[in-house]
Design a protein around this motif. Structure first.
Motif, PDB file in Angstrom:
ATOM      1  N   LYS A  14       0.575  -1.168   0.270  1.00  0.00           N
ATOM      2  CA  LYS A  14       0.221   0.011   0.050  1.00  0.00           C
ATOM      3  C   LYS A  14       1.238   1.367   0.128  1.00  0.00           C
ATOM      4  O   LYS A  14       0.502   2.265  -0.212  1.00  0.00           O
ATOM      5  CB  LYS A  14      -0.895  -0.318   1.142  1.00  0.00           C
ATOM      6  N   ALA A  15       2.156   1.053   0.992  1.00  0.00           N
ATOM      7  CA  ALA A  15       2.470   2.536   1.124  1.00  0.00           C
ATOM      8  C   ALA A  15       3.064   2.877  -0.746  1.00  0.00           C
ATOM      9  O   ALA A  15       3.794   3.838  -0.583  1.00  0.00           O
ATOM     10  CB  ALA A  15       3.763   2.061   2.006  1.00  0.00           C
ATOM     11  N   ASP A  16       4.137   1.888  -0.626  1.00  0.00           N
ATOM     12  CA  ASP A  16       4.407   2.097  -2.329  1.00  0.00           C
ATOM     13  C   ASP A  16       4.192   1.886  -3.687  1.00  0.00           C
ATOM     14  O   ASP A  16       4.791   1.414  -4.497  1.00  0.00           O
ATOM     15  CB  ASP A  16       6.071   1.882  -2.064  1.00  0.00           C
ATOM     16  N   ASN A  17       2.874   1.324  -3.526  1.00  0.00           N
ATOM     17  CA  ASN A  17       2.419   1.457  -4.912  1.00  0.00           C
ATOM     18  C   ASN A  17       3.073  -0.366  -5.483  1.00  0.00           C
ATOM     19  O   ASN A  17       2.877  -0.144  -6.605  1.00  0.00           O
ATOM     20  CB  ASN A  17       2.240   2.478  -5.569  1.00  0.00           C
ATOM     21  N   THR A  18       2.930  -0.939  -4.676  1.00  0.00           N
ATOM     22  CA  THR A  18       3.300  -2.276  -5.134  1.00  0.00           C
ATOM     23  C   THR A  18       2.570  -3.578  -5.412  1.00  0.00           C
ATOM     24  O   THR A  18       3.573  -5.110  -5.489  1.00  0.00           O
ATOM     25  CB  THR A  18       4.902  -2.745  -5.287  1.00  0.00           C
TER      26      THR A  18
END
Ligand SMILES: *[C@@H]1O[C@H](CO)[C@@H](O)[C@H](O)[C@H]1NC(C)=O
Ligand SMILES: *[C@@H]1O[C@H](CO)[C@@H](O)[C@H](O)[C@H]1NC(C)=O
Length: 452
Positions: free
Chosen positions: A225-229
């Motif tokens: 979620k934090a780094d869009n992966t």
């Protein structure tokens, strides 16, 4: 070997009624003919490994008859302790390419276990090397660069999903810190999305099902979620056996939906890229899993409990061979019936509330077919078929039901088509037909059919 079976033939209607009155919901699996669930998905017909390196070694009818539609592989144990980190990438990649081409031959999707190709397939032992130690990805980037080049050069950018790491939550496959895994995941996703845009990413392929109390899952979802992966396809495994009732799509599918919602992540496709432990790999156990996958509209790939050379043969335990001649075992016959005979539309079903008996039901052209399956269980269960009037049948009367028996003589035991046990007439009232399932051993299973 299976226990001798006393079956439906000869059971009087009165005895059936007595028996039903002893049944509780814990032991009843139901069909509701009035609720249409659409076309069968047949997505339980995937396999993990099981495909020989030599193309067409297994005759194509063994694949087509079971509706083979998903394969996962990565060159594991081909041979042991090879792969990129041992200087043995090339032969594993050739094996992957061969497996991919077999999948494509049958229009099946291919899930590439990238960690096998890297060399961490469980045979790496203490010489295993894990990407991202001290945040150093130089060697991993060299591997990813080579892999991207080879995938492109061999037309492997469609019909494929890239599974970054297999079972990172087991030290057998990831013997490094958890945070290093999360960093590796993130790094790989960014690299692959930049260099192979549009090719779906699958994962995290945890050995454990999603749960809010599992830090591998919560940490993973926090990171993606934090780094869009986030993966395009969420995968996990169900191989922990039948004694943990939560090792079940009935728990894990809604848990995954809830967790994705609470993390604010999109709910995409879910795939169980390894399902069924050895005790469940019987006609009965496989039918139970089929019922689950059909109910939750999910894809599943059979777990593979063979090893060494056998790992890449026998379609994950559905076949065996005599000399070089392959033959089907009793489980393969279940998948054949599932894929080949269970046509028409699905109707709503429920499993028993003890979660150990289930069924998959379809309405075909003037025929209803119901495949029942128990999860490593014996005892008397009941099949309850509701709303017969939805088929234009009267709400009371008599229906003759045909029983087909799927026997099992182990993975290496040849079985032909299921045995036709003939017709038994059942009277019914109140728009509901019920009859018992005598699960006298935990491996045999049955299909029930009636016309309308
Ligand atoms: C099917 O039958 C059950 C009772 O057996 C009933 O409660 C339910 O409403 C029926 N479904 C439909 C769609 O008629
Ligand atoms: C599965 O798909 C059918 C057909 O679209 C649908 O009726 C059913 O509700 C779905 N089941 C789940 C659990 O989403």
């Amino acid at each position: 070997m299976i226990a001798p079976l006393l079956f439906l033939a000869g059971i009087a209607a009165a005895a059936v009624v007595d028996l039903e009155s002893r049944q509780t919901a814990a032991q009843i699996t139901t069909v509701d003919l009035a609720v249409n669930w659409g076309a069968p998905i047949r997505r339980a017909s995937g396999i993990l490994y099981g495909v020989p390196n030599t193309k067409n070694q297994i005759p194509s009818t063994f694949y087509t008859s079971i509706g083979f539609n998903y394969l996962s592989a990565g060159g594991a144990q081909f041979p042991a302790a090879t792969g990129w980190i041992f200087g043995g990438y090339t032969s594993r990649f050739q094996n992957v390419l061969s497996n991919f081409q077999t999948a494509r031959q049958f229009n099946a999707q291919f899930i590439l276990k990238m960690s096998d190709l890297w060399g961490t397939d469980g045979t790496q032992g203490s010489n295993g090397v894990y990407p991202g130690a001290n945040n150093d990805f130089v060697e991993y980037d060299a591997y990813l660069t080579q892999l991207v080049k080879d995938l492109k050069a061999n037309g492997m950018t469609t019909n494929i999903k890239l599974l970054i790491w297999n079972e990172p939550d087991l030290s057998l496959f990831w013997a490094a810190p958890q945070a290093q895994y999360f960093a590796t995941w993130s790094h790989a996703v960014k690299f692959l999305r930049a260099n192979l845009p549009g090719v779906p990413i699958a994962g995290p392929a945890m050995s454990q099902a999603p749960s809010t109390s599992n830090t591998w899952w919560t940490g993973f979802l926090t990171r993606v979620k934090a780094d869009n992966t986030a993966p395009d396809v969420y995968t996990w495994h169900h191989e922990a056996g039948s004694t943990d009732i939560n090792n079940d799509l009935q728990t894990s599918q809604p848990a995954m939906v809830n967790m994705l919602n609470s993390f604010g992540l999109a709910i995409g496709e879910f795939v169980i890229d390894e399902y069924g432990n050895p005790s469940e790999q019987t006609p009965s156990g496989s039918a139970w899993w089929i019922a689950r996958f059909e109910r939750f509209n999910m894809s599943g790939l059979r777990g593979n409990w063979l090893s060494g050379a056998n790992l890449q043969d026998f379609m994950a335990g559905l076949l065996w061979k005599s000399g070089s001649t392959y033959f089907a075992n009793g489980e393969w016959q279940v998948y054949k019936y599932y894929a080949g005979s269970m046509t028409g539309f699905r109707v709503a079903t429920t499993g028993s509330t003890d979660r150990l008996m289930d069924n998959f039901a379809v309405v075909g052209t003037n025929i209803v077919r119901i495949l029942v399956g128990g999860r490593v269980v014996t005892g008397t269960y009941s099949l309850q078929i509701k709303n017969l009037s939805a088929l234009g049948l009267p709400t009371a009367g008599t229906i003759s039901v045909r029983t087909r028996q799927f026997s099992f003589a182990g993975t290496t035991g040849q079985e032909g088509d299921p045995t036709d046990l003939g017709l038994v007439a059942h009277t019914y009232t109140g728009n509901v037909l019920s009859f018992p399932i005598f699960q006298t051993d935990s491996a045999t299973t049955w299909a029930f059919e009636f016309g309308f």
